[in-house]
Design an enzyme around this catalytic site. Sequence first.
Site, PDB file in Angstrom:
ATOM      1  N   GLY A   1      22.162 -10.407 -42.309  1.00 33.55           N
ATOM      2  CA  GLY A   1      22.366  -8.969 -42.163  1.00 33.55           C
ATOM      3  C   GLY A   1      21.106  -8.235 -41.760  1.00 33.55           C
TER       4      GLY A   1
ATOM      5  N   GLY B   1      20.671  -5.980 -39.677  1.00 35.31           N
ATOM      6  CA  GLY B   1      20.865  -4.537 -39.533  1.00 35.31           C
ATOM      7  C   GLY B   1      20.655  -3.783 -40.823  1.00 35.31           C
ATOM      8  CG  ASP B   2      22.633  -3.697 -44.347  1.00 31.21           C
ATOM      9  OD1 ASP B   2      22.600  -2.459 -44.247  1.00 31.21           O
ATOM     10  OD2 ASP B   2      23.673  -4.344 -44.458  1.00 31.21           O
ATOM     11  CB  ILE B   3      17.441  -7.718 -43.957  1.00 27.18           C
ATOM     12  CG1 ILE B   3      18.486  -8.244 -44.939  1.00 27.18           C
ATOM     13  CG2 ILE B   3      16.078  -8.321 -44.259  1.00 27.18           C
ATOM     14  CD1 ILE B   3      18.772  -9.719 -44.794  1.00 27.18           C
TER      15      ILE B   3
END
Length: 407
Positions: free
Chosen positions: A177, A179-181
């Site tokens: 992820g 796009g989050d990390i």
Amino acid sequence: MTGPLNGLRVVDLTQVLSGPFCTMVLADLGADVVKVEPPQGDVSRAWGPHPAATGGAPVEGGYGGYFASVNRNKRGVVLDLKTEDGRAGLHRLLDGADAVVENYRVGVMERLGLDYETLHARHPRLVYVCVRGFGDPRTGAGPYATWPAFDIVAQAMGGLMGITGSDADHPTKVGPGVGDIFPGVLAAVGLLAAVRHAERTGEGQLVDVAMYDAVLSLCERVVYQQSITGVPPRPQGNTHPLLCPYGVVATGDGFVTVAAPSDHHWRLLTELMGRPGLGTDERYATNEDRLSRAGEVYRHIEDWSRALTTEGVVGVLGGRIPCGPVASAADILDDPHARARQMLVELPHPGGSTVTVAGSAIKFTATPSAPFRPAPLLGEHTDEVLAARATTGASGPTGGAPEGTDG
């Protein structure tokens, strides 16, 4: 906790992944991170997989692997921020904190009366960090400011999926992820920079990281390629648009990455393959030449690599040519490098079992971090933390949570 951030105090209002990853990075490095959850807990507590409880039923206030991984080394407090008592409890925590981190959608903190301006007026040294899908209007009001977002949305809109996949007709999200990390990592960097400023000036400030912006910065190559060539970069599988060879080749039993784009490495590669004539062939003399004949280059390499096992290819190239096997998670858990670098950490899990999580990639010689502690049970440290902040008790665990978390 010990470590280089020992003494840094962070109040964590985040849920799911982007915000918790930010505060996990800080906690791993020794910061005292107090995770504040609503009475029902971070929604990700329920997300699996769930280790079997050795004593039978799952432990109340427990969690699955998702929560265990990114909430280790934190203390857990329950506060209902929809109540006056809950907000008062939060202010007591913020009185001695260096920073607060939240990843709610635009407008949620305003509705709670806990927006940046309100907190800054009461806690002027406090650094306020937010991670949102498309950023906070205070630093730039984009057209998507109020849109919710998750990892896959950030990957798509930030350009990552546009260059990932087997071809232009099959855009593919990256497995982890990011796009989050990655926004979480940038938020941790921004937090530390703002804390440094506050130490010098006494002035806190807002630190804003948009998931979209972070992914776009991660995809920096697409911007200059488009700017210079006028041609949008497209997915092209496991090769590189600017370097050759720089990709994945098949072996007799798996796959290996090979990166030999410099002319020196290319000649060395051909010698190690036992085909030195390719290294002196004018058709493949430069990186640009090899790019123009990339299909031929990879076929030559695979004619050699397919006759060997993955271990055999790595045995020939390892230490000479940048290369490595395409590893599964099972391979990584058996890799001596991961163990030697403390990148596999076993933590006790509620119910008596253990769970292995990825360790911290940041290492120090003078200020190593302490051994990891497991993620907290829901509200595990409420009394302990609030008793140290005030003479009155914490708010009761009733009511609901703010809605609208990004990532």
